[in-house]
Design a protein around this motif. Sequence first.
Motif, PDB file in Angstrom:
ATOM      1  N   GLU A  39     -44.914 -18.976  34.373  1.00 40.78           N
ATOM      2  CA  GLU A  39     -45.613 -19.190  33.242  1.00 40.78           C
ATOM      3  C   GLU A  39     -44.106 -20.529  32.682  1.00 40.78           C
ATOM      4  N   GLU A  40     -43.112 -20.172  32.241  1.00 36.02           N
ATOM      5  CA  GLU A  40     -41.843 -20.621  32.706  1.00 36.02           C
ATOM      6  C   GLU A  40     -41.817 -21.841  33.038  1.00 36.02           C
ATOM      7  N   TYR A  41     -41.472 -21.750  34.006  1.00 31.16           N
ATOM      8  CA  TYR A  41     -41.778 -23.110  34.964  1.00 31.16           C
ATOM      9  C   TYR A  41     -43.258 -24.576  34.531  1.00 31.16           C
ATOM     10  N   SER A  42     -44.286 -23.744  34.048  1.00 33.31           N
ATOM     11  CA  SER A  42     -45.539 -24.061  33.881  1.00 33.31           C
ATOM     12  C   SER A  42     -45.685 -25.156  32.239  1.00 33.31           C
ATOM     13  N   ALA A  43     -44.443 -24.310  31.452  1.00 29.75           N
ATOM     14  CA  ALA A  43     -44.265 -24.342  29.963  1.00 29.75           C
ATOM     15  C   ALA A  43     -43.234 -25.932  30.078  1.00 29.75           C
ATOM     16  N   LEU A  44     -42.041 -25.910  30.914  1.00 31.09           N
ATOM     17  CA  LEU A  44     -41.114 -26.785  31.618  1.00 31.09           C
ATOM     18  C   LEU A  44     -41.923 -28.223  31.248  1.00 31.09           C
ATOM     19  N   THR A  45     -42.806 -28.313  32.899  1.00 32.50           N
ATOM     20  CA  THR A  45     -43.479 -29.013  32.423  1.00 32.50           C
ATOM     21  C   THR A  45     -44.325 -30.158  31.494  1.00 32.50           C
ATOM     22  N   GLN A  46     -44.715 -29.147  30.943  1.00 34.02           N
ATOM     23  CA  GLN A  46     -45.378 -29.833  29.707  1.00 34.02           C
ATOM     24  C   GLN A  46     -44.045 -29.527  29.066  1.00 34.02           C
ATOM     25  N   LEU A  47     -42.798 -29.120  28.517  1.00 35.90           N
ATOM     26  CA  LEU A  47     -42.543 -30.068  27.713  1.00 35.90           C
ATOM     27  C   LEU A  47     -41.286 -31.022  27.650  1.00 35.90           C
ATOM     28  N   ALA A  48     -41.569 -31.072  29.267  1.00 35.99           N
ATOM     29  CA  ALA A  48     -40.445 -32.623  29.366  1.00 35.99           C
ATOM     30  C   ALA A  48     -41.321 -33.458  28.618  1.00 35.99           C
ATOM     31  N   LYS A  49     -42.129 -33.660  28.533  1.00 34.43           N
ATOM     32  CA  LYS A  49     -43.214 -34.846  27.620  1.00 34.43           C
ATOM     33  C   LYS A  49     -42.665 -35.395  26.997  1.00 34.43           C
ATOM     34  N   ASP A  50     -42.523 -33.643  25.823  1.00 27.67           N
ATOM     35  CA  ASP A  50     -41.869 -34.231  24.370  1.00 27.67           C
ATOM     36  C   ASP A  50     -40.430 -33.873  24.792  1.00 27.67           C
TER      37      ASP A  50
END
Length: 244
Positions: free
Chosen positions: A178-189
């Motif tokens: 789930e942290e890898y998944s979160a990083l994918t979205q966080l990278a856009k911010d």
Amino acid sequence: MANSVHYRDRACLDGMRGYPYVDDDNSSRIQSTPESVFRKSVRHLLLYEVSLQAANFIISASSSVEDLWILAERHSLLPIIGALPLKRLHCSLQILFGHAAQIDFAHPLFSRLTHLELFDTVPWTGVTDLALIPHLSHLCFTQNGFLSDSLPILSTCKSLRVLVFLTLDESDPPRLVEEYSALTQLAKDPRFVMMACDNFDWQMGALTGTDYWSRAEDFIAKRVSGQIDPLQYMIEGDESENLV
């Protein structure tokens, strides 16, 4: 509690030599110092496993402290530091409040706070309560488990301009799917930044104003302006040096 501050160690204290510090050998001398000396001169304060007696004296005397880094054995330090006019706080929530159920980001302690570094994670039920800190512009975590919590934090804390994940090592990867998944979205911010930090960064910030906060600000500005890849969230070692 040493594991909750995994990128700090005794070398941090060794790096403070040459500046006023308290240990078992000089605590009595420090406590005989007139309180007016502390009140007039102390703005940055690092407390590392000092006795409760020494902590009580130093904090009560240093009533003008705006930048506090604190690690202590005692839990529930809020009654001791609650009246300080803090703008920057580096601490463990467990040490500060004593219990997860007592966490209260609406406490007056946070009314002036702009920079907050947490050595432990916020219980899930309290993540969005960070938005209750009215002037919070800079937030930092040091635990891997916070990554999934960062998304709701960024969406609810409207005043937040910088969200930093400090890691022990640039090659230290997230450990959960789930942290890898979160990083994918966080990278856009562009407000989200991941970086390594050495033991003396707090001291350098107190002395010069240049620390991981300022490096993150410069990095974010470059992401926003397009000088670097907008999706790049990790500050590499060489890049960090260039930002100073």
